[in-house]
Design an enzyme around this catalytic site. Structure first.
Site, PDB file in Angstrom:
ATOM      1  N   ASP A 161      -4.421   1.453  -2.019  1.00 41.70           N
ATOM      2  CA  ASP A 161      -5.393   2.535  -2.165  1.00 41.70           C
ATOM      3  C   ASP A 161      -4.973   3.735  -1.314  1.00 41.70           C
ATOM      4  O   ASP A 161      -5.111   4.888  -1.724  1.00 41.70           O
ATOM      5  CB  ASP A 161      -6.790   2.041  -1.775  1.00 41.70           C
ATOM      6  CG  ASP A 161      -7.182   0.811  -2.588  1.00 41.70           C
ATOM      7  OD1 ASP A 161      -6.918   0.797  -3.801  1.00 41.70           O
ATOM      8  OD2 ASP A 161      -7.722  -0.149  -1.997  1.00 41.70           O
ATOM      9  N   HIS A 188     -11.824  -2.955  -2.080  1.00 44.61           N
ATOM     10  CA  HIS A 188     -10.616  -2.750  -2.895  1.00 44.61           C
ATOM     11  C   HIS A 188     -10.932  -2.923  -4.380  1.00 44.61           C
ATOM     12  O   HIS A 188     -10.299  -3.693  -5.077  1.00 44.61           O
ATOM     13  CB  HIS A 188      -9.521  -3.723  -2.454  1.00 44.61           C
ATOM     14  CG  HIS A 188      -8.254  -3.605  -3.244  1.00 44.61           C
ATOM     15  ND1 HIS A 188      -7.481  -2.461  -3.257  1.00 44.61           N
ATOM     16  CD2 HIS A 188      -7.630  -4.475  -4.070  1.00 44.61           C
ATOM     17  CE1 HIS A 188      -6.439  -2.650  -4.049  1.00 44.61           C
ATOM     18  NE2 HIS A 188      -6.501  -3.865  -4.564  1.00 44.61           N
TER      19      HIS A 188
END
Ligand code: APR
Length: 323
Positions: A161, A188
């Site tokens: 990310d 996530h």
């Protein structure tokens, strides 16, 4: 000289193979242990021809490890490991969320973490298998039951990310991505991912651009799932991110005192019991879960949306482990 044994569980997979390749190139790794239910003898034999100092073994659950003289099985794969990276599981198909993987991957992670508790209870575990928001809490419950849970040594890998946010912001600013480091917090998956663009020096996007970049970071994985058209989810970028994460953990184990990276860990920063935020790493894993500083009103709005979702996914993992 200071190399460590690193085990990759799921090493024959789409993430596991390029991750093992990158780790074979690492000067911080002395022994690379590749474990999977299929394919690792071939992966290990192949990697072993690369002239770097580390040794490689290919481990299967039962007979047939590589090299043939090597003890086979997960015990040999894990014994002595300082870091265990876990990308084992099934990947997403178009239209699937990470949560759709839960039923299969939850059981896989549970079994593998039980083995880690038995054979390398002091290792840092880096969980990649999705849904990370649930698989990390599963791992924590398993380790607690085995009496070896150390919150400093259990991390979900959210580095991809950060990689995506850095790439997208750098492109939007016309900068080299290496000069951009976005803090990404939360979980996530989808809206549980929150990039803190307000903290990027010199970056002041329009409201519209900020929204687009936020959503693109949250759902960047879907771009890959769609483009792969049924063949899976991110593997190469995830392998790179898993490698970056592991390298930093190893660097800290070897004495570097400047290691700070985002990781999904047990946390009291919010009322979600696991949360990704910048963490300081030392010789024994996470030495400090750092705060994430001031966030903007825009980011707070996302945070308020995120927390119920994240807490639900965490609880789902805890319930699975205790059922
Ligand atoms: N023990 C070890 N390895 C296993 C086990 C197990 N119990 N079960 C499955 N595997 C292995 C498979 O044999 C395969 O080699 O895990 C590997 C997974 O590879 P792929 O199917 O190619 O999946 P990949 O794209 O690498 O994604 C794996 O990571 O990011 C996440 O969402 C992704 O959860 C998925 C995981």
């Amino acid at each position: 000289v200071m190399g460590k044994k690193v085990a990759v569980l799921g090493a024959a997979g789409g993430i596991g193979q390029p991750l093992s390749l990158l780790l074979k190139l690492s000067p911080n790794v002395s022994e690379l242990s590749c474990y999977d239910i299929v394919g690792t003898p071939g992966v290990a034999a192949d990697l072993s021809h690369i002239p770097t100092a580390s040794s490689v073994t290919g481990n299967l659950p039962a007979a047939g490890s590589w090299p043939p003289s090597h003890n086979t099985g997960i015990e040999a794969a894990l014994t002595g490991a300082s870091v265990v990276v876990i990308p084992a599981g099934v990947p997403r198909k178009p239209g699937m969320t990470r949560d759709d993987l839960f039923n299969t991957n939850a059981g896989i992670v549970k079994g593998l973490v039980e083995a880690c508790a038995d054979f390398c209870p002091d290792a840092v575990l880096a969980i990649i298998s999705n849904p990370v928001n649930s698989t990390v809490p599963i791992a924590a419950e398993v380790l607690k039951k085995k009496g070896v849970y150390n919150p400093k040594k259990l991390c979900g890998v959210t580095t991809l990310d950060v990689c995506r946010a850095n790439t997208f912001v750098a492109a939007s600013m016309g900068k080299d991505p290496k000069d951009v480091n976005v803090t990404v917090i939360g979980g996530h998956a989808g809206i549980t991912i929150l990039p803190l663009f307000s903290q990027v020096p010199g970056f002041s996007p329009s409201d519209e651009d900020r929204e687009a970049l936020t959503v693109r970071t949250q759902f960047g994985g879907d771009e890959v799932v769609k483009a792969k058209a049924g063949a899976g989810s991110a593997t190469l970028s995830m392998a790179y991110a898993g490698y970056l994460f592991t390298e930093e953990v190893l660097r800290a184990m070897n004495g570097a005192d400047d290691v700070v990276q985002c990781a999904f860990v047990e946390s009291s920063l919010t009322d979600a019991p696991f949360f990704s935020s910048p963490c300081k790493f030392g010789p024994d894993g996470v030495t400090e879960v750092m705060g994430f500083g001031e966030i903007s009103a825009y980011e707070q709005k996302w945070m308020d949306q995120m927390l119920p979702d994240l807490k639900k996914q965490i609880q789902k993992g805890i319930d699975f482990a205790n059922q």
